[in-house]
Design a protein around this motif. Structure first.
Motif, short mmCIF file in Angstrom:
data_model
loop_
_atom_site.label_atom_id
_atom_site.label_comp_id
_atom_site.label_asym_id
_atom_site.label_seq_id
_atom_site.Cartn_x
_atom_site.Cartn_y
_atom_site.Cartn_z
N UNK A 1 43.70 0.24 51.63
CA UNK A 1 44.70 0.84 52.17
C UNK A 1 44.51 2.12 52.90
N UNK A 2 43.22 2.52 52.89
CA UNK A 2 43.15 3.86 53.47
C UNK A 2 43.84 3.94 55.02
N UNK A 3 43.41 2.98 55.98
CA UNK A 3 43.77 3.00 57.33
C UNK A 3 45.48 3.14 57.58
N UNK A 4 45.90 2.31 56.53
CA UNK A 4 47.47 2.11 56.42
C UNK A 4 48.02 3.44 55.82
N UNK A 5 47.46 3.82 55.02
CA UNK A 5 47.98 5.39 54.46
C UNK A 5 47.95 6.50 55.44
N UNK B 1 54.66 3.23 56.48
CA UNK B 1 55.67 3.97 56.33
C UNK B 1 55.78 5.02 55.37
N UNK B 2 55.64 4.61 54.29
CA UNK B 2 55.44 5.59 53.05
C UNK B 2 54.95 6.80 53.22
N UNK B 3 53.82 6.88 53.87
CA UNK B 3 52.78 8.00 54.15
C UNK B 3 53.10 8.69 55.31
N UNK B 4 53.73 8.03 56.39
CA UNK B 4 53.68 8.54 57.80
C UNK B 4 54.20 9.99 57.76
N UNK B 5 55.26 10.48 57.09
CA UNK B 5 55.62 11.73 57.18
C UNK B 5 54.70 12.79 56.38
N UNK B 6 53.97 12.36 55.65
CA UNK B 6 52.73 13.21 55.00
C UNK B 6 51.75 13.59 56.08
N UNK C 1 51.17 17.67 48.37
CA UNK C 1 51.78 16.66 48.95
C UNK C 1 53.00 15.71 48.03
N UNK C 2 53.23 16.36 46.82
CA UNK C 2 54.11 15.96 46.01
C UNK C 2 54.98 17.08 45.44
N UNK D 1 52.12 13.08 59.49
CA UNK D 1 52.68 14.08 60.53
C UNK D 1 52.97 15.43 60.29
N UNK D 2 53.67 15.67 58.95
CA UNK D 2 54.00 16.92 58.68
C UNK D 2 53.23 17.72 57.81
N UNK D 3 52.19 17.16 56.88
CA UNK D 3 51.36 17.97 56.15
C UNK D 3 49.92 17.85 56.34
N UNK D 4 49.61 16.91 57.33
CA UNK D 4 48.24 16.81 57.82
C UNK D 4 47.46 15.89 56.82
N UNK D 5 47.93 14.98 56.14
CA UNK D 5 47.38 14.06 55.21
C UNK D 5 46.09 13.44 55.88
N UNK D 6 44.95 13.50 55.47
CA UNK D 6 43.67 12.83 56.06
C UNK D 6 42.90 12.40 55.32
N UNK D 7 41.60 11.92 55.50
CA UNK D 7 40.74 11.26 54.82
C UNK D 7 40.08 12.40 53.78
N UNK D 8 40.15 13.62 53.74
CA UNK D 8 39.61 14.42 52.62
C UNK D 8 40.74 14.19 51.46
N UNK D 9 41.80 14.19 51.76
CA UNK D 9 42.98 13.97 50.89
C UNK D 9 43.08 12.60 50.24
N UNK D 10 42.72 11.55 50.99
CA UNK D 10 42.46 10.02 50.45
C UNK D 10 41.28 10.16 49.49
N UNK D 11 40.23 11.04 49.97
CA UNK D 11 39.00 11.00 48.84
C UNK D 11 39.19 11.59 47.94
#
Length: 127
Positions: free
Chosen positions: A120-124, A73-78, A39-40, A80-90
């Motif tokens: 911030x989880x739900x927003x991210x 806003x800051x994480x929307x592209x992640x 993601x980085x 949409x494009x990279x599948x950022x989800x709860x496992x990554x937030x965890x």
């Protein structure tokens, strides 16, 4: 001491020097974690760390100099494009806790910091 004169979490953690140290250790952990480092890939880490320091300072009750975009806003592209989800937030939450433990932050302050980050989880994750 009443609530209006209680030191902020930012002050209890040790202020600017502590937040700076924590962010530096945190990104070392994140960037070496195969679950989330992709993601980085296209991120200027120095700029990202500066934004993170500013955001955490504000979120923990320190001086508000955060001028970045909101979390959604800051994480929307992640998302949409990279599948950022709860496992990554965890995984990020895991590194935050480990970082604060490594810096000998008391458990009750780690719990406060984790609660703020968790909020911030739900927003991210864009939901």
């Amino acid at each position: 001491m009443n609530a209006t004169t209680s030191p902020s979490l930012y002050q209890q953690l040790g202020g600017e020097a502590a937040v700076n140290a924590a962010v530096d250790v945190f990104y070392r952990k994140v960037l070496s974690d195969h679950r989330i480092n992709r993601f980085f890939d296209h991120t200027d880490i120095e700029k990202q760390a500066a934004k993170q320091k500013s955001f955490l300072t504000m979120a923990f009750g320190g001086p508000n100099h955060y001028s970045g975009t909101d979390m959604r806003q800051a994480h929307a592209h992640l998302v949409k494009n990279l599948g950022l989800d709860d496992s990554h937030f965890d995984a990020v939450m895991e590194h935050l806790g480990a970082t604060l433990q490594e810096l000998n932050v008391p458990a009750e302050l780690i719990a406060q910091a984790a609660a703020i980050a968790e909020s911030t989880r739900n927003d991210v994750l864009g939901r």
